[in-house]
Design a protein around this motif. Structure first.
Motif, PDB file in Angstrom:
ATOM      1  N   TYR B  33       0.851  -1.180   0.000  1.00  0.00           N
ATOM      2  CA  TYR B  33       0.000   0.000   0.000  1.00  0.00           C
ATOM      3  C   TYR B  33       0.893   1.239   0.000  1.00  0.00           C
ATOM      4  O   TYR B  33       1.984   1.230   0.574  1.00  0.00           O
ATOM      5  N   ARG B  50      -4.821   6.992  -0.066  1.00  0.00           N
ATOM      6  CA  ARG B  50      -4.128   5.714  -0.065  1.00  0.00           C
ATOM      7  C   ARG B  50      -4.358   5.014  -1.407  1.00  0.00           C
ATOM      8  O   ARG B  50      -5.369   5.241  -2.076  1.00  0.00           O
ATOM      9  N   ARG B  95       3.684   0.745   2.798  1.00  0.00           N
ATOM     10  CA  ARG B  95       3.283  -0.225   3.817  1.00  0.00           C
ATOM     11  C   ARG B  95       3.264  -1.617   3.209  1.00  0.00           C
ATOM     12  O   ARG B  95       2.569  -1.860   2.227  1.00  0.00           O
ATOM     13  N   SER B  96       4.036  -2.498   3.820  1.00  0.00           N
ATOM     14  CA  SER B  96       4.095  -3.875   3.337  1.00  0.00           C
ATOM     15  C   SER B  96       2.856  -4.628   3.772  1.00  0.00           C
ATOM     16  O   SER B  96       2.100  -4.178   4.635  1.00  0.00           O
ATOM     17  N   ASP B  97       2.678  -5.792   3.201  1.00  0.00           N
ATOM     18  CA  ASP B  97       1.692  -6.722   3.730  1.00  0.00           C
ATOM     19  C   ASP B  97       2.083  -7.092   5.161  1.00  0.00           C
ATOM     20  O   ASP B  97       3.245  -7.016   5.544  1.00  0.00           O
ATOM     21  N   PHE B  98       1.108  -7.529   5.903  1.00  0.00           N
ATOM     22  CA  PHE B  98       1.321  -7.878   7.307  1.00  0.00           C
ATOM     23  C   PHE B  98       2.356  -8.992   7.467  1.00  0.00           C
ATOM     24  O   PHE B  98       2.377  -9.959   6.705  1.00  0.00           O
ATOM     25  N   THR B  99       3.233  -8.839   8.462  1.00  0.00           N
ATOM     26  CA  THR B  99       4.106  -9.928   8.888  1.00  0.00           C
ATOM     27  C   THR B  99       3.990 -10.051  10.399  1.00  0.00           C
ATOM     28  O   THR B  99       3.650  -9.083  11.083  1.00  0.00           O
ATOM     29  N   GLU B 100       4.287 -11.228  10.898  1.00  0.00           N
ATOM     30  CA  GLU B 100       4.179 -11.451  12.349  1.00  0.00           C
ATOM     31  C   GLU B 100       5.134 -10.557  13.121  1.00  0.00           C
ATOM     32  O   GLU B 100       4.834 -10.092  14.205  1.00  0.00           O
ATOM     33  N   THR B 101       6.312 -10.324  12.554  1.00  0.00           N
ATOM     34  CA  THR B 101       7.330  -9.595  13.300  1.00  0.00           C
ATOM     35  C   THR B 101       7.142  -8.085  13.264  1.00  0.00           C
ATOM     36  O   THR B 101       7.385  -7.408  14.254  1.00  0.00           O
ATOM     37  N   SER B 102       6.732  -7.549  12.140  1.00  0.00           N
ATOM     38  CA  SER B 102       6.670  -6.087  12.005  1.00  0.00           C
ATOM     39  C   SER B 102       5.256  -5.565  11.840  1.00  0.00           C
ATOM     40  O   SER B 102       5.081  -4.365  11.601  1.00  0.00           O
ATOM     41  N   GLY B 103       4.258  -6.412  11.966  1.00  0.00           N
ATOM     42  CA  GLY B 103       2.890  -5.967  11.741  1.00  0.00           C
ATOM     43  C   GLY B 103       2.768  -5.448  10.328  1.00  0.00           C
ATOM     44  O   GLY B 103       3.165  -6.111   9.376  1.00  0.00           O
ATOM     45  N   SER B 104       2.243  -4.258  10.177  1.00  0.00           N
ATOM     46  CA  SER B 104       2.190  -3.611   8.875  1.00  0.00           C
ATOM     47  C   SER B 104       2.726  -2.199   9.048  1.00  0.00           C
ATOM     48  O   SER B 104       2.030  -1.210   8.860  1.00  0.00           O
ATOM     49  N   ARG B 105       3.989  -2.135   9.385  1.00  0.00           N
ATOM     50  CA  ARG B 105       4.612  -0.857   9.685  1.00  0.00           C
ATOM     51  C   ARG B 105       4.748  -0.006   8.436  1.00  0.00           C
ATOM     52  O   ARG B 105       4.792  -0.518   7.319  1.00  0.00           O
ATOM     53  N   LEU B 106       4.837   1.283   8.651  1.00  0.00           N
ATOM     54  CA  LEU B 106       4.974   2.245   7.568  1.00  0.00           C
ATOM     55  C   LEU B 106       6.436   2.671   7.422  1.00  0.00           C
ATOM     56  O   LEU B 106       7.141   2.840   8.415  1.00  0.00           O
ATOM     57  N   PHE B 108       8.507   5.817   5.739  1.00  0.00           N
ATOM     58  CA  PHE B 108       8.215   7.170   5.279  1.00  0.00           C
ATOM     59  C   PHE B 108       9.357   7.766   4.468  1.00  0.00           C
ATOM     60  O   PHE B 108      10.529   7.448   4.680  1.00  0.00           O
TER      61      PHE B 108
END
Lengths: 115, 118
Positions: B33, B50, B95-106, B108
């Motif tokens: 995203y 977005r 914003r990446s797809d969700f991962t267990e380790t980083s959630g969906s961090r942004l 910038f």
């Protein structure tokens, strides 16, 4: 409803002192993120919480930085033995779930100044 | 790791005119995203628009629209009929797809300071 709140709004501290920054996410939001914004720069990711678990702390810049979260509620970012390079705005964001399609809502940030 | 680049530290526009803010990014992912955020002096980050990478159609929100060029990894923001209230710092974010380790961090970019002249 209430948005993400952070306290204090501004904090001035002397080099070497410890500080605690607080974030209250939107009620019911399970995911919480901390970011740091140095003057004139973009935000850099620090840490992510899912519930009270932080799967990856590698974004924290040094071992002087730590964070915890109580359940799916308030989070505290602690900086020990502050240095001048820690001066920045610290922003917190929360989202309902950590899935990428869910918006992150940001708080107003805490401006930390280390003298 | 993903990177986001905003090559225009400052931009200015006359009220009622149109301005375009540039953003490029680097990624090896296919699903992601992209966002534009506005940050006024109050520090509050406000989501402007977005774009989902899998959508070919460019996103629009009233006076704000994007030009998303996936192959070129470019994501510019166009503000039409600029208003005094549009003056702020604008950040492009990935914003990446969700991962267990980083959630969906942004991730910038460095930001573009937009001034609107009356």
């Amino acid at each position: 409803g209430a948005g993400v709140s952070q306290s204090p709004s501004n904090k001035v501290t002397e080099k070497g002192k410890d500080v605690e920054l607080r974030c209250d996410p939107i009620s019911g939001h399970t995911a919480l993120y901390w970011y740091r914004q140095r003057l004139g720069q973009g935000l850099e990711f620090l840490i992510y919480f899912q519930g009270n678990s932080a799967p990856d702390k590698s974004g924290l810049p040094s071992d002087r930085f730590s964070a915890e979260r109580t359940g799916e509620s308030v989070s505290t970012l602690t900086i020990q033995r502050t240095q001048q390079e820690d001066s920045a705005v610290y922003l917190c964001a929360s989202s309902l779930v950590p899935d990428s399609s869910y918006e992150q809502y940001f708080g107003p940030g805490t401006r930390l100044t280390v003298t | 790791a993903q990177t986001v680049t905003q090559s225009q530290p400052e931009m200015s526009v006359q009220e009622a005119e149109t301005v375009t803010l540039s953003c490029t990014y680097d990624t090896s992912e296919s699903d992601y995203y992209l966002f534009w955020y506005k940050q006024p002096p109050s520090r509050q980050m406000i989501l402007v628009i977005r774009q989902e990478a899998y959508k070919q159609q460019n996103a629009t929100e009233n006076r704000f629209s994007v030009n998303f060029q996936k192959a070129a990894k470019s994501f510019s923001l166009k503000i039409s009929d600029s208003q005094l209230g549009d003056a702020a710092m604008y950040f492009c974010a990935y914003r990446s797809d969700f991962t267990e380790t980083s959630g969906s961090r942004l991730t910038f970019g460095e930001g573009t300071q937009l001034t609107v002249n009356p």
